[in-house]
Design an enzyme around this catalytic site. Sequence first.
Site, PDB file in Angstrom:
ATOM      1  N   TYR A   1       0.850  -1.194   0.000  1.00 26.06           N
ATOM      2  CA  TYR A   1       0.000   0.000   0.000  1.00 26.06           C
ATOM      3  C   TYR A   1       0.884   1.242   0.000  1.00 26.06           C
ATOM      4  CZ  TYR A   1      -3.560   3.376   1.417  1.00 26.06           C
ATOM      5  OH  TYR A   1      -4.408   4.440   1.465  1.00 26.06           O
TER       6      TYR A   1
ATOM      7  N   ASP B   1       9.302   3.569   0.418  1.00 28.26           N
ATOM      8  CA  ASP B   1       8.143   4.218   1.023  1.00 28.26           C
ATOM      9  C   ASP B   1       8.279   4.007   2.526  1.00 28.26           C
ATOM     10  OD1 ASP B   1       5.761   4.857   2.189  1.00 28.26           O
ATOM     11  OD2 ASP B   1       4.501   3.814   0.732  1.00 28.26           O
TER      12      ASP B   1
ATOM     13  N   LYS C   1       3.219  10.219   8.337  1.00 29.08           N
ATOM     14  CA  LYS C   1       2.742   9.670   9.611  1.00 29.08           C
ATOM     15  C   LYS C   1       3.523  10.184  10.814  1.00 29.08           C
ATOM     16  CE  LYS C   1       0.119   5.868   7.815  1.00 29.08           C
ATOM     17  NZ  LYS C   1      -0.982   5.106   8.252  1.00 29.08           N
TER      18      LYS C   1
HETATM   19  C1  LIG Z   1       3.350   2.565   3.515  1.00 28.74           C
HETATM   20  C2  LIG Z   1       2.325   3.617   3.314  1.00 28.74           C
HETATM   21  N1  LIG Z   1       2.448   4.481   2.303  1.00 28.74           N
HETATM   22  C3  LIG Z   1       1.554   5.472   2.085  1.00 28.74           C
HETATM   23  C4  LIG Z   1       0.473   5.614   2.914  1.00 28.74           C
HETATM   24  C5  LIG Z   1      -0.516   6.715   2.667  1.00 28.74           C
HETATM   25  O1  LIG Z   1      -0.382   7.674   3.648  1.00 28.74           O
HETATM   26  P1  LIG Z   1      -1.576   8.711   3.937  1.00 28.74           P
HETATM   27  O2  LIG Z   1      -2.685   7.933   4.566  1.00 28.74           O
HETATM   28  O3  LIG Z   1      -0.948   9.712   4.849  1.00 28.74           O
HETATM   29  O4  LIG Z   1      -1.964   9.295   2.628  1.00 28.74           O
HETATM   30  C6  LIG Z   1       0.295   4.753   3.990  1.00 28.74           C
HETATM   31  C7  LIG Z   1      -0.865   4.878   4.887  1.00 28.74           C
HETATM   32  O5  LIG Z   1      -1.194   4.008   5.652  1.00 28.74           O
HETATM   33  C8  LIG Z   1       1.243   3.724   4.200  1.00 28.74           C
HETATM   34  O6  LIG Z   1       1.125   2.851   5.210  1.00 28.74           O
END
Ligand SMILES: Cc1ncc(COP(=O)(O)O)c(C=O)c1O
Length: 456
Positions: free
Chosen positions: A153, A255, A283
């Site tokens: 994700y 990521d 986050k």
């Molecule tokens: C690994 C990862 N990348 C991107 C995101 C997306 O982040 P946001 O919810 O701040 O858009 C998340 C959200 O859970 C994530 O866990």
Amino acid sequence: MYPELQKELDTFVKRTPKSAEAHKKNLKRIPLGVASNYRAYEPYPIFVKEGQASHFRDLDGNDYIDHNLCFGALMAGHCHPAVMKAVEKRLTTGTMFGMPHDMEWELAEEICNRFPVEMVRFGNSGTEVTMHAVRMARAFTGRDKILKFEGAYHGLHDNALVSVKPHAPDFGDINAPTAVSAGLGVPKATLDNVLIATFNDLETVERRFHQHTGEIAAIILEPILMNVGVCMPQPGFLEGLREIATRNGALLIFDEVKTGAKLGWGGASEYFGVTPDMICLAKSIGGGLPLAAFGTHKSVMDLISQHKVFHGGTYNTNPVSMAAGLATFREVLTRENYAHVEKLSKKLSDGYREIIAKTGLQAYIVSAGANGALMLYASEIRNYRDWLTIDTDLWRHYWFGMVNRGVMAQPYWWDEQWTISVQHTEKDIDQHIAAFADVAPALAKAQQERSAAVVS
Ligand SMILES: Cc1ncc(COP(=O)(O)O)c(C=O)c1O
């Protein structure tokens, strides 16, 4: 539904009437009654009233030890004093200007000192920064395709919404997974540009580069797959990706929306000793406010400097979030606090493991930095398809059982994991373990009965 799970659900409903009522009201005006699909679950989600340090209370006044922590965005814990102080100070001196200010280089310096990047641009969410990172990689390489892993994700933009939770038979052969849209509205053309490989399987990555020589701009991945509980990279996997990306002239994007702050002081590159070309942070770097960043080599960022790639945003570097971010880097994400969290993590994992051994539950504990999870599998999962084999009723029994005993062991959904904040205490961990000790015997019994039923 089996009786012990039904009992826990009945208890949940008895304890949380105000959440039920609030959810009913929300449903009239807000799809699913929640602001993000991930917050929706049956029979209804717990509605929160307030939080402090490692605890929160719901509308009915029930108190919980919080290991959800906003899906891992609060390694600082609720209302961390240093973050609150910095935010309060900023609130009286202007919250938005849309103009540069001197906290920008300060936070960029903090990030460049800690992570292997030379320049940084800021944003507000993980979605935003992974979207920009992918665009930067495409611009830098002049190639359109990216490679991501099945089950990973990376947020909600079109390129990320591919093969997030695909199902058989759509997902095809594990050796060459099919790109599957994660919902309606993702253009078919996007699917052609997102190639899918299997986590922990370098051959599936090599195959994609072989099939699309000179066409792949980047490999994007979470160094630990954390959209399937916690799925660790096997030894050599990240190093292999580094080598494949370099050999093929593609960028390696980590990521680190989750791992960046929660794995350790220097994020995944320090933890695993592998250096990516780009990192995405969000986050927990904001200490409770919306803050995100992507960082990379100067040579890549030059595309922005030369106005060849466009990056902007009204809310970028808003002073309140930046003040929170600075306080978080300097006073929350410190080596001492990581040592504290590491100690609690070991205590929690050891506690779970003892109970697992005693009850005969078929499960294992995985933990890395502030993250961990009870994995209800007989052996370690290595990829998304392994994860799919979970007994979801058993997992719900665990989650509601813990919640009914005042412990939100992790966010709802079996693809998540717990977070230990810098404000958690030994006492919290003792209570968490005690709650699991209370739930585990019934869980083990249900598991044995259910597998016996499957066999017969
Ligand atoms: C690994 C990862 N990348 C991107 C995101 C997306 O982040 P946001 O919810 O701040 O858009 C998340 C959200 O859970 C994530 O866990």
